[in-house]
Design a protein around this motif. Structure first.
Motif, PDB file in Angstrom:
ATOM      1  N   PHE A   2     -24.127  -2.369 -12.511  1.00 21.49           N
ATOM      2  CA  PHE A   2     -24.762  -0.852 -12.787  1.00 21.49           C
ATOM      3  C   PHE A   2     -24.873  -0.107 -13.709  1.00 21.49           C
ATOM      4  O   PHE A   2     -24.456  -1.040 -15.147  1.00 21.49           O
ATOM      5  CB  PHE A   2     -24.089   0.102 -11.947  1.00 21.49           C
ATOM      6  CG  PHE A   2     -24.535   1.808 -11.900  1.00 21.49           C
ATOM      7  CD1 PHE A   2     -25.598   1.850 -11.012  1.00 21.49           C
ATOM      8  CD2 PHE A   2     -23.593   2.268 -12.710  1.00 21.49           C
ATOM      9  CE1 PHE A   2     -26.170   3.225 -11.319  1.00 21.49           C
ATOM     10  CE2 PHE A   2     -24.467   3.646 -12.414  1.00 21.49           C
ATOM     11  CZ  PHE A   2     -25.590   4.384 -12.023  1.00 21.49           C
ATOM     12  N   TYR A  55     -21.800  -0.668 -15.888  1.00 23.53           N
ATOM     13  CA  TYR A  55     -20.173  -0.772 -14.518  1.00 23.53           C
ATOM     14  C   TYR A  55     -21.086  -2.254 -13.797  1.00 23.53           C
ATOM     15  O   TYR A  55     -21.419  -2.099 -13.407  1.00 23.53           O
ATOM     16  CB  TYR A  55     -20.640   0.196 -14.171  1.00 23.53           C
ATOM     17  CG  TYR A  55     -20.453   2.056 -14.933  1.00 23.53           C
ATOM     18  CD1 TYR A  55     -19.501   1.614 -15.627  1.00 23.53           C
ATOM     19  CD2 TYR A  55     -21.700   2.415 -15.596  1.00 23.53           C
ATOM     20  CE1 TYR A  55     -19.388   3.062 -16.715  1.00 23.53           C
ATOM     21  CE2 TYR A  55     -21.883   3.432 -16.649  1.00 23.53           C
ATOM     22  CZ  TYR A  55     -20.942   3.541 -17.112  1.00 23.53           C
ATOM     23  OH  TYR A  55     -20.676   4.648 -18.329  1.00 23.53           O
ATOM     24  N   ASN A  57     -19.967  -1.715 -10.476  1.00 22.42           N
ATOM     25  CA  ASN A  57     -21.296  -1.387  -9.511  1.00 22.42           C
ATOM     26  C   ASN A  57     -21.725   0.418  -9.505  1.00 22.42           C
ATOM     27  O   ASN A  57     -20.580   0.950 -10.006  1.00 22.42           O
ATOM     28  CB  ASN A  57     -20.655  -2.157  -7.777  1.00 22.42           C
ATOM     29  CG  ASN A  57     -19.828  -1.588  -8.111  1.00 22.42           C
ATOM     30  OD1 ASN A  57     -18.962  -0.186  -8.010  1.00 22.42           O
ATOM     31  ND2 ASN A  57     -18.999  -2.056  -7.063  1.00 22.42           N
ATOM     32  N   GLU A  58     -21.900   0.488  -9.355  1.00 19.36           N
ATOM     33  CA  GLU A  58     -22.396   1.896  -8.643  1.00 19.36           C
ATOM     34  C   GLU A  58     -21.776   2.910  -7.747  1.00 19.36           C
ATOM     35  O   GLU A  58     -21.379   4.309  -8.324  1.00 19.36           O
ATOM     36  CB  GLU A  58     -24.235   1.910  -8.002  1.00 19.36           C
ATOM     37  CG  GLU A  58     -24.439   3.866  -8.146  1.00 19.36           C
ATOM     38  CD  GLU A  58     -25.866   4.012  -8.186  1.00 19.36           C
ATOM     39  OE1 GLU A  58     -26.608   5.171  -7.759  1.00 19.36           O
ATOM     40  OE2 GLU A  58     -26.677   2.994  -7.606  1.00 19.36           O
ATOM     41  N   GLU A  59     -21.389   2.354  -6.974  1.00 19.11           N
ATOM     42  CA  GLU A  59     -19.885   2.824  -6.161  1.00 19.11           C
ATOM     43  C   GLU A  59     -19.391   3.256  -6.535  1.00 19.11           C
ATOM     44  O   GLU A  59     -17.929   4.240  -7.550  1.00 19.11           O
ATOM     45  CB  GLU A  59     -19.222   2.508  -5.289  1.00 19.11           C
ATOM     46  CG  GLU A  59     -18.698   2.989  -3.863  1.00 19.11           C
ATOM     47  CD  GLU A  59     -17.961   1.832  -3.022  1.00 19.11           C
ATOM     48  OE1 GLU A  59     -17.121   2.141  -2.504  1.00 19.11           O
ATOM     49  OE2 GLU A  59     -19.497   0.990  -2.608  1.00 19.11           O
ATOM     50  N   GLU A  60     -18.057   2.306  -7.956  1.00 20.39           N
ATOM     51  CA  GLU A  60     -17.436   2.801  -9.030  1.00 20.39           C
ATOM     52  C   GLU A  60     -17.550   4.197  -9.200  1.00 20.39           C
ATOM     53  O   GLU A  60     -16.699   4.199 -10.058  1.00 20.39           O
ATOM     54  CB  GLU A  60     -16.878   1.442  -9.608  1.00 20.39           C
ATOM     55  CG  GLU A  60     -15.366   1.256 -10.241  1.00 20.39           C
ATOM     56  CD  GLU A  60     -15.507  -0.063 -11.648  1.00 20.39           C
ATOM     57  OE1 GLU A  60     -15.265   0.001 -12.590  1.00 20.39           O
ATOM     58  OE2 GLU A  60     -15.487  -1.174 -10.440  1.00 20.39           O
ATOM     59  N   TYR A  61     -18.667   4.116 -10.492  1.00 19.52           N
ATOM     60  CA  TYR A  61     -19.383   4.633 -11.208  1.00 19.52           C
ATOM     61  C   TYR A  61     -18.745   5.924 -10.748  1.00 19.52           C
ATOM     62  O   TYR A  61     -18.247   7.105 -11.316  1.00 19.52           O
ATOM     63  CB  TYR A  61     -20.525   3.837 -11.946  1.00 19.52           C
ATOM     64  CG  TYR A  61     -21.145   5.467 -12.741  1.00 19.52           C
ATOM     65  CD1 TYR A  61     -20.388   5.411 -14.070  1.00 19.52           C
ATOM     66  CD2 TYR A  61     -21.374   6.048 -12.124  1.00 19.52           C
ATOM     67  CE1 TYR A  61     -21.272   6.918 -14.758  1.00 19.52           C
ATOM     68  CE2 TYR A  61     -22.302   7.362 -12.754  1.00 19.52           C
ATOM     69  CZ  TYR A  61     -21.834   7.575 -14.298  1.00 19.52           C
ATOM     70  OH  TYR A  61     -22.500   8.579 -14.926  1.00 19.52           O
ATOM     71  N   HIS A  62     -19.445   6.236  -9.650  1.00 18.35           N
ATOM     72  CA  HIS A  62     -20.024   7.480  -8.976  1.00 18.35           C
ATOM     73  C   HIS A  62     -18.539   8.187  -8.870  1.00 18.35           C
ATOM     74  O   HIS A  62     -17.764   9.272  -8.833  1.00 18.35           O
ATOM     75  CB  HIS A  62     -21.108   7.660  -7.603  1.00 18.35           C
ATOM     76  CG  HIS A  62     -22.040   7.780  -8.006  1.00 18.35           C
ATOM     77  ND1 HIS A  62     -22.880   8.552  -9.083  1.00 18.35           N
ATOM     78  CD2 HIS A  62     -22.952   6.833  -7.986  1.00 18.35           C
ATOM     79  CE1 HIS A  62     -23.889   8.415  -9.383  1.00 18.35           C
ATOM     80  NE2 HIS A  62     -24.116   6.766  -8.964  1.00 18.35           N
ATOM     81  N   LYS A  63     -17.736   7.224  -7.570  1.00 19.91           N
ATOM     82  CA  LYS A  63     -16.393   6.925  -7.611  1.00 19.91           C
ATOM     83  C   LYS A  63     -14.869   8.055  -9.027  1.00 19.91           C
ATOM     84  O   LYS A  63     -14.703   8.545  -8.609  1.00 19.91           O
ATOM     85  CB  LYS A  63     -15.471   6.257  -6.955  1.00 19.91           C
ATOM     86  CG  LYS A  63     -14.021   6.697  -6.095  1.00 19.91           C
ATOM     87  CD  LYS A  63     -13.274   5.232  -5.162  1.00 19.91           C
ATOM     88  CE  LYS A  63     -13.762   3.603  -6.342  1.00 19.91           C
ATOM     89  NZ  LYS A  63     -12.604   3.182  -6.208  1.00 19.91           N
ATOM     90  N   SER A  64     -15.513   7.169 -10.116  1.00 21.82           N
ATOM     91  CA  SER A  64     -14.754   7.710 -11.018  1.00 21.82           C
ATOM     92  C   SER A  64     -14.949   8.649 -12.291  1.00 21.82           C
ATOM     93  O   SER A  64     -14.436   9.855 -12.719  1.00 21.82           O
ATOM     94  CB  SER A  64     -14.679   5.849 -12.245  1.00 21.82           C
ATOM     95  OG  SER A  64     -13.518   5.270 -11.692  1.00 21.82           O
ATOM     96  N   ASP A  96     -30.701   5.163 -14.391  1.00 23.66           N
ATOM     97  CA  ASP A  96     -29.794   4.339 -14.052  1.00 23.66           C
ATOM     98  C   ASP A  96     -30.484   2.969 -13.802  1.00 23.66           C
ATOM     99  O   ASP A  96     -31.956   2.647 -13.127  1.00 23.66           O
ATOM    100  CB  ASP A  96     -29.804   4.530 -12.432  1.00 23.66           C
ATOM    101  CG  ASP A  96     -29.080   6.285 -12.965  1.00 23.66           C
ATOM    102  OD1 ASP A  96     -28.299   6.110 -13.428  1.00 23.66           O
ATOM    103  OD2 ASP A  96     -28.560   6.697 -11.471  1.00 23.66           O
TER     104      ASP A  96
END
Length: 106
Positions: A2, A55, A57-64, A96
Motif C-alpha cells: 500500500f 506500507y 498493506n492497507e489494512e495494517e496502515y488503517h489499523k495503526s 493512495d
C-alpha cells in the motif's frame, strides 16, 4: 504494498526544519508500522515536494494510523509542518496507490 503519496510546497528557507519534522514523525510512525519513505524535491520548482511511503498493506496502515494520530507529538509535528508550507500554495494533496511491481538493478 500500500502506497501513500503526498504533494505539497515547502518554503525554501524552511527545508532543514521540514527534514527535522519528518525525521521525528518517522520515529513515531515506526512504533506502530513498518514503512519506507522517500522525499523528492522538484528540480523545476524547489518549493514542490513529493512524499512517497510504502506500507505492507492497507489494512495494517488503517489499523495503526488511528493510534498514531492520537499521539500528542504527531499532532504538534503536523501543526509545525503546516507552518512550513508556502504561503502561495498551502494545499496538501494525498493519494493512495497499490504497488504492482518493483524492479531494481543489481
Amino acid at each position: 504494498m500500500f502506497v501513500k503519496v503526498y504533494k505539497y510546497h515547502i518554503q525554501n528557507d524552511k527545508v532543514n526544519e521540514y527534514i527535522s519534522i519528518q525525521e521525528r514523525a518517522a520515529e513515531i510512525y515506526g512504533k506502530y508500522l513498518d514503512f519506507n519513505t522517500i522525499y523528492l524535491q522538484s528540480k523545476e520548482d524547489s518549493t514542490k515536494w513529493m512524499e512517497i511511503t510504502k506500507y505492507k498493506n492497507e489494512e495494517e496502515y488503517h489499523k495503526s494510523i488511528n493510534l498514531i494520530n492520537e499521539e500528542d507529538d504527531i499532532q504538534d509535528l503536523f501543526k509545525a509542518f503546516q507552518t512550513l508550507l508556502s504561503s502561495e500554495k498551502r494545499e496538501i494533496s494525498e493519494e493512495d496507490f497499490v504497488e504492482m511491481k518493483e524492479i531494481n538493478s543489481c
